[in-house]
Write an enzyme that holds these catalytic residues in place. Structure first.
Site: not given
Ligand code: PLP
Length: 402
Positions: A192-196
């Site tokens: 997901h875009p907030v992950k690394h």
């Protein structure tokens, strides 16, 4: 004393700084465009390449790419053999998907309490949750700090349980020198875009077990096995659906993006650690709040930077502190409400408040501050300034901490 923006004063910044955000560069874009012009949009060579490079990066023999982190958890729960009536122990503080995957398989999530200093699943609580129906434990590397895998593995070995790591927060971390992704029988990731690293939506399962890989590859494709021997015997048209699977396939466009992102992971982890170190230093003299504790046998991947408010030293609660920081332009968040306090778990499934007292107490005092590789020095300074400003305004113990 500076007047808080929430009370009509001037905010620290005029635009809201998000708590997390992807970094996409021209190379990422060019790689995706290249796939768009190729023969394979899905189930093509980029999927295999992403899996192979990812497995190597995390020190695992195999990786299976799927359409989301949630699909990765469901696939892992399937591979672990979770069925109707089975109990699976999960931490109280995590994203709902960690527990939901047990429900998808017809099992029952059993919530273990967390350590109050790390918010990681507490091995003693895990042990206390074990019954004859327990089949597996899902640990979560909360905020990016690997869970206590040695203790958890020892418990699982003693009771014949499968250990699954929901490593959605911890790509790039290590525990006792071993990379996250090789610490449990099955390890799951989210892109997901907030992950690394991001693929828009996407997920991965890593394992050393080739038989589980075979079953998971079928599971992500409706439960259809690609048995080449069988195909040779019965003709090329033949395929057999042997188990109830799903369409959890990921596209080549996504995997090409993931591969491109993976090259920059070491720099990004470095950047996240530097931001965390700046926060640690900037808040070290405050008695109004304290960061989570980091154990000395791990390397933290800092998906989140979580502070705990010392409510006894403040004239406000967590929600007021949250609103005040939002008004200053700092996009703080709360990760997470204990899963069993969600209406679905409480009202539909009958879980009761009071189940995990440490998790519930922690939930009332936690806040996640912005942390992502693209943060500028001014963004970090704004966050520090705003936190100190709000802490000073609500402080019970000092005239000024600004
Ligand atoms: C992000 C996340 C997931 C779910 O991942 P998706 O890719 O959004 O489906 C699961 N568990 C944890 C702990 C997460 O942070």
């Amino acid at each position: 004393m500076p007047e808080l923006a929430v009370q009509g004063g001037t905010p620290v910044r005029n635009t809201l700084l998000p708590y997390g955000r992807q970094s996409i560069d021209d190379e990422d874009i060019a790689t995706v465009v290249k796939v768009l012009r190729s023969d394979w949009l899905t189930t093509g060579p980029a999927v295999n390449e992403f899996e192979n490079v990812f497995a190597e990066r995390v020190g695992s023999k195999h990786a299976v790419a799927v359409s989301s982190g949630t699909a990765a958890l469901h696939t892992a729960a399937f591979a672990a053999g979770i069925y109707k009536g089975d109990e699976v122990i999960v931490p109280a503080i995590t994203f709902a998907a960690t527990a939901n995957c047990v429900l998808y398989q017809g099992g029952t999530p059993v919530f273990a309490d967390v350590n109050s200093d790390t918010l990681l699943i507490d091995p003693q609580s895990v042990e206390a949750c074990i019954t004859p129906r327990t089949r597996a434990v899902i640990a979560v590397d909360y905020a990016g700090q690997p869970a206590p895998y040695r203790e958890l593995q020892a418990i699982c070995d003693r009771h014949g349980l499968t250990l699954i790591a929901d490593a959605s927060h911890a790509l790039g971390g290590t525990c006792h020198g071993k990379p996250v992704g090789s610490l449990a029988k099955l390890n799951t990731f989210s892109f997901h875009p907030v992950k690394h690293i991001t693929t828009g939506e996407g997920g991965m399962i890593t394992t050393d077990d080739a038989e589980l890989v075979r079953r998971m590859r079928a599971f992500r494709n409706h439960g259809i096995s690609a048995d080449h021997h069988e195909r040779r015997l019965t003709g090329e048209w033949f395929y057999a659906m042997r188990e109830l699977g799903f369409n959890y396939r990921i596209t080549d466009l996504q995997c090409a993006l993931g591969l491109s992102q993976l090259h920059r992971l070491p720099d990004w982890i470095e950047r996240r650690r530097r931001i965390a170190a700046q926060y640690d230093y900037a808040f070290s003299d405050l008695e109004e709040l304290v960061p989570l504790q980091t154990m000395n046998n791990v390397e933290h991947a800092y998906h989140l930077y979580v502070i705990r408010l010392n409510l006894e030293n403040l004239n406000c609660d967590r929600n007021e502190f949250f609103q005040a920081l939002r008004a200053e332009g700092i996009g703080v968040n709360v990760h997470y409400i204990p899963v069993y306090l969600h209406p679905y778990y409480e009202k539909k499934l009958g879980y009761k408040p009071g189940l995990c007292p440490t998790a519930e107490a922690a939930f009332n005092r936690i806040l996640s501050l912005p942390i992502f590789p693209g943060m500028k020095e001014e963004d970090i300074e704004d966050t520090i300034h705003a936190v100190r400003k709000v802490a000073a305004a609500y402080s019970r113990i000092k005239a000024s901490v600004c």
